[in-house]
Design an enzyme around this catalytic site. Structure first.
Site, PDB file in Angstrom:
ATOM      1  N   THR A 279      71.535  13.395  62.867  1.00 56.77           N
ATOM      2  CA  THR A 279      72.325  13.213  63.904  1.00 56.77           C
ATOM      3  C   THR A 279      73.703  13.126  63.773  1.00 56.77           C
ATOM      4  O   THR A 279      74.087  12.782  62.557  1.00 56.77           O
ATOM      5  CB  THR A 279      71.975  11.806  64.706  1.00 56.77           C
ATOM      6  OG1 THR A 279      72.748  11.180  65.532  1.00 56.77           O
ATOM      7  CG2 THR A 279      71.732  10.674  63.177  1.00 56.77           C
ATOM      8  N   ASP A 280      74.569  13.138  64.771  1.00 57.69           N
ATOM      9  CA  ASP A 280      76.258  12.739  64.749  1.00 57.69           C
ATOM     10  C   ASP A 280      76.336  11.532  64.397  1.00 57.69           C
ATOM     11  O   ASP A 280      77.646  11.097  64.082  1.00 57.69           O
ATOM     12  CB  ASP A 280      77.034  13.580  65.930  1.00 57.69           C
ATOM     13  CG  ASP A 280      76.672  12.720  67.178  1.00 57.69           C
ATOM     14  OD1 ASP A 280      75.637  11.964  67.386  1.00 57.69           O
ATOM     15  OD2 ASP A 280      77.077  13.060  68.009  1.00 57.69           O
ATOM     16  N   GLU A 281      75.186  10.444  64.490  1.00 61.03           N
ATOM     17  CA  GLU A 281      75.634   8.946  64.486  1.00 61.03           C
ATOM     18  C   GLU A 281      75.934   8.591  63.074  1.00 61.03           C
ATOM     19  O   GLU A 281      76.332   7.405  62.824  1.00 61.03           O
ATOM     20  CB  GLU A 281      74.540   8.387  64.926  1.00 61.03           C
ATOM     21  CG  GLU A 281      74.322   8.375  66.526  1.00 61.03           C
ATOM     22  CD  GLU A 281      73.334   7.678  67.277  1.00 61.03           C
ATOM     23  OE1 GLU A 281      73.197   6.349  66.709  1.00 61.03           O
ATOM     24  OE2 GLU A 281      72.555   7.878  68.060  1.00 61.03           O
TER      25      GLU A 281
ATOM     26  N   TYR B  32      69.227   2.699  62.664  1.00 63.45           N
ATOM     27  CA  TYR B  32      68.789   4.022  62.468  1.00 63.45           C
ATOM     28  C   TYR B  32      69.733   4.901  61.865  1.00 63.45           C
ATOM     29  O   TYR B  32      69.285   5.838  61.429  1.00 63.45           O
ATOM     30  CB  TYR B  32      68.999   4.316  64.189  1.00 63.45           C
ATOM     31  CG  TYR B  32      69.049   5.575  64.490  1.00 63.45           C
ATOM     32  CD1 TYR B  32      67.682   6.363  64.390  1.00 63.45           C
ATOM     33  CD2 TYR B  32      69.915   6.550  64.976  1.00 63.45           C
ATOM     34  CE1 TYR B  32      67.585   7.895  64.587  1.00 63.45           C
ATOM     35  CE2 TYR B  32      70.069   8.051  65.351  1.00 63.45           C
ATOM     36  CZ  TYR B  32      68.771   8.636  65.032  1.00 63.45           C
ATOM     37  OH  TYR B  32      68.472   9.825  65.191  1.00 63.45           O
TER      38      TYR B  32
ATOM     39  N   LYS C  70      69.226   7.740  58.907  1.00 64.27           N
ATOM     40  CA  LYS C  70      69.594   9.065  58.900  1.00 64.27           C
ATOM     41  C   LYS C  70      70.499   9.528  57.655  1.00 64.27           C
ATOM     42  O   LYS C  70      70.519  10.604  57.305  1.00 64.27           O
ATOM     43  CB  LYS C  70      69.906   9.526  60.320  1.00 64.27           C
ATOM     44  CG  LYS C  70      68.836   9.270  61.294  1.00 64.27           C
ATOM     45  CD  LYS C  70      67.319  10.110  61.077  1.00 64.27           C
ATOM     46  CE  LYS C  70      67.709  11.507  61.316  1.00 64.27           C
ATOM     47  NZ  LYS C  70      66.484  12.214  61.313  1.00 64.27           N
TER      48      LYS C  70
ATOM     49  N   LYS D 190      64.843   6.152  77.001  1.00 62.65           N
ATOM     50  CA  LYS D 190      66.284   6.855  76.691  1.00 62.65           C
ATOM     51  C   LYS D 190      67.101   6.734  77.884  1.00 62.65           C
ATOM     52  O   LYS D 190      66.506   6.813  78.993  1.00 62.65           O
ATOM     53  CB  LYS D 190      66.280   7.971  75.855  1.00 62.65           C
ATOM     54  CG  LYS D 190      65.315   8.078  74.506  1.00 62.65           C
ATOM     55  CD  LYS D 190      65.829   7.241  73.444  1.00 62.65           C
ATOM     56  CE  LYS D 190      65.283   7.351  71.942  1.00 62.65           C
ATOM     57  NZ  LYS D 190      64.838   8.575  71.292  1.00 62.65           N
TER      58      LYS D 190
ATOM     59  N   ASP E 287      76.228  -5.539  76.170  1.00 61.86           N
ATOM     60  CA  ASP E 287      76.107  -4.301  75.238  1.00 61.86           C
ATOM     61  C   ASP E 287      75.226  -4.481  74.159  1.00 61.86           C
ATOM     62  O   ASP E 287      74.648  -5.496  73.718  1.00 61.86           O
ATOM     63  CB  ASP E 287      77.664  -4.207  75.079  1.00 61.86           C
ATOM     64  CG  ASP E 287      78.107  -2.958  74.400  1.00 61.86           C
ATOM     65  OD1 ASP E 287      77.295  -1.984  74.864  1.00 61.86           O
ATOM     66  OD2 ASP E 287      79.225  -2.474  74.463  1.00 61.86           O
TER      67      ASP E 287
END
Ligand SMILES: NC(=O)c1ccc[n+]([C@@H]2O[C@H](COP(=O)([O-])OP(=O)(O)OC[C@H]3O[C@@H](n4cnc5c(N)ncnc54)[C@H](O)[C@@H]3O)[C@@H](O)[C@H]2O)c1
Length: 349
Positions: free
Chosen positions: A130-132, A157, A161, A196, A287
């Site tokens: 992932t780009d996260e 998460y 990754k 999601k 949030d």
């Protein structure tokens, strides 16, 4: 090509399985069938002689060894993971076990198999990430994630990754395992599990419920249609340069609020309410803790080196997605009964 695809009963994995079989590849789908899985996602190919399924948990090394020696794949596409950031805040242990230890098991099982086959350099271990892992960007269109952006994961998460990406690179440098990696942006499309953002908004809208937006909705994501992603992944496993990583993005940056407003406009057109607009149901909620402000992918490498680009804009992809959810109520209503779906998760940080 014979592909061993992990996580093939999930959202992205099933898109890869469907596309790979449609293109004539043999596929072995390895999936533990967690809460996020649904074998209906691959029903369109499951009767094909090219398709096989193994219900195996990647935390079980012995079972993985048996799968490798039984099926003898030409390449691995490793997608199995715990994938929901909110669930990682409430229960990070599963993310460490599956995403880190599970990837370690996959690497070791693949390495044993590869050594026993005399180390063919045509073998590939493709890790899907992932780009996260790159952290959060400022709101400046000139700044995007490249393959050289330093890692800065900020949720359980993304940290899990990032760890698995590091293991994959280490297995290449240390043992010579022929690996490729991809880091992609937020996917959306058919068969997206109803916890999601995109499916939650569509299904809550249809049910007359509130459309929850975390914080002020200003967080920016780069939206990638899942079938475009599957196409890019097959290109990378076939043509990607050994040891190289590729960022895959949709070149479709939108704030969460813009995305939700677009979904409402599509629904207003396709399934109009008796009165008013679906935007009337938008509600701002607390949030997510540590919510990254912006993700944006610079896809120059995959575009210039492998000739890939997304086929749809986010508006086109969302229209197809809404149509799919409107036509597939039996699929999503069954998944809405699963544990935690429809609840607000990840707020007890
Ligand atoms: N969805 C996105 O927007 C996105 C973005 C970037 C990267 N990714 C990555 O792509 C991959 C697939 O994501 P997704 O959204 O399809 O996830 P998903 O949650 O829809 O599917 C994950 C699949 O993995 C399986 N799985 C989970 N734990 C397992 C285990 N221990 N053993 C075997 N199988 C197991 C599940 O049963 C499920 O079928 C993940 O690695 C994720 O990190 C996803």
């Amino acid at each position: 090509m014979k592909l061993l695809i992990t996580g093939g009963a999930g959202f992205i994995g099933s898109a890869v399985v469907r596309l790979a079989v449609d293109r004539g590849h043999e596929v072995v789908n390895v999936d533990a069938l967690t809460y996020a899985a649904c074998l209906d996602n691959v029903a369109s190919v499951s009767d094909s002689p090219l398709y096989a399924f193994e219900q195996v948990d990647i935390r079980n090394r012995d079972a993985l060894d048996a799968v490798f020696s039984k099926h003898k794949p030409d390449a691995v596409m490793h997608l199995a993971a715990e994938s929901h950031v909110d669930r990682s805040i409430d229960g990070p242990g599963d993310f460490v076990e599956t995403n880190i230890t599970g990837t370690f098991n996959m690497l070791e099982a693949a390495r044993k198999y590869w050594i026993e086959a005399d180390k063919p350099d045509t073998f590939r271990f493709h890790h899907i990430s992932t780009d996260e892992v790159f952290g959060s960007l400022p709101n400046d269109p000139a700044v995007k994630f490249t393959e050289d952006t330093p890692y800065d994961p900020r949720s359980p998460y993304s940290a899990s990754k990032a760890s698995s990406d590091h293991l994959v690179r280490a297995w290449h440098e240390t043992y010579g395992l022929p690996v490729v990696l991809t880091n992609c942006s937020n996917n959306y499309g058919p068969f997206h599990f109803p916890e999601k953002l995109v499916p939650v908004i569509i299904l809550n809208a249809l049910a007359g419920k509130e459309l929850p937006i975390y914080g002020d909705g200003a967080n920016i994501r780069d939206w990638l249609y899942v079938e475009d992603h599957a196409d890019a992944l097959l290109l990378v496993v076939e043509k990607g340069v050994l040891g190289r990583s590729y960022n895959i993005g949709g070149e479709n940056e939108r704030t969460n609020l813009e995305l939700v407003r677009t979904l409402c406009a599509i629904l207003d057109k396709k399934r109009p309410k008796a009165s008013g607009s679906y935007t009337d149901q938008i509600t701002f909620v607390t949030d997510r803790p540590g919510h990254d402000a912006r993700y944006a992918i610079d896809p120059t490498r995959i575009r210039e080196e492998l000739g890939w680009q997304p086929s749809v804009t986010v508006e086109e992809g969302l229209e197809k997605t809404v149509e799919w959810y409107l036509s597939n109520e039996a699929w999503w209503s069954a998944l809405q009964q699963r544990h935690g779906v429809g609840e607000r998760l990840g707020v007890k940080a």
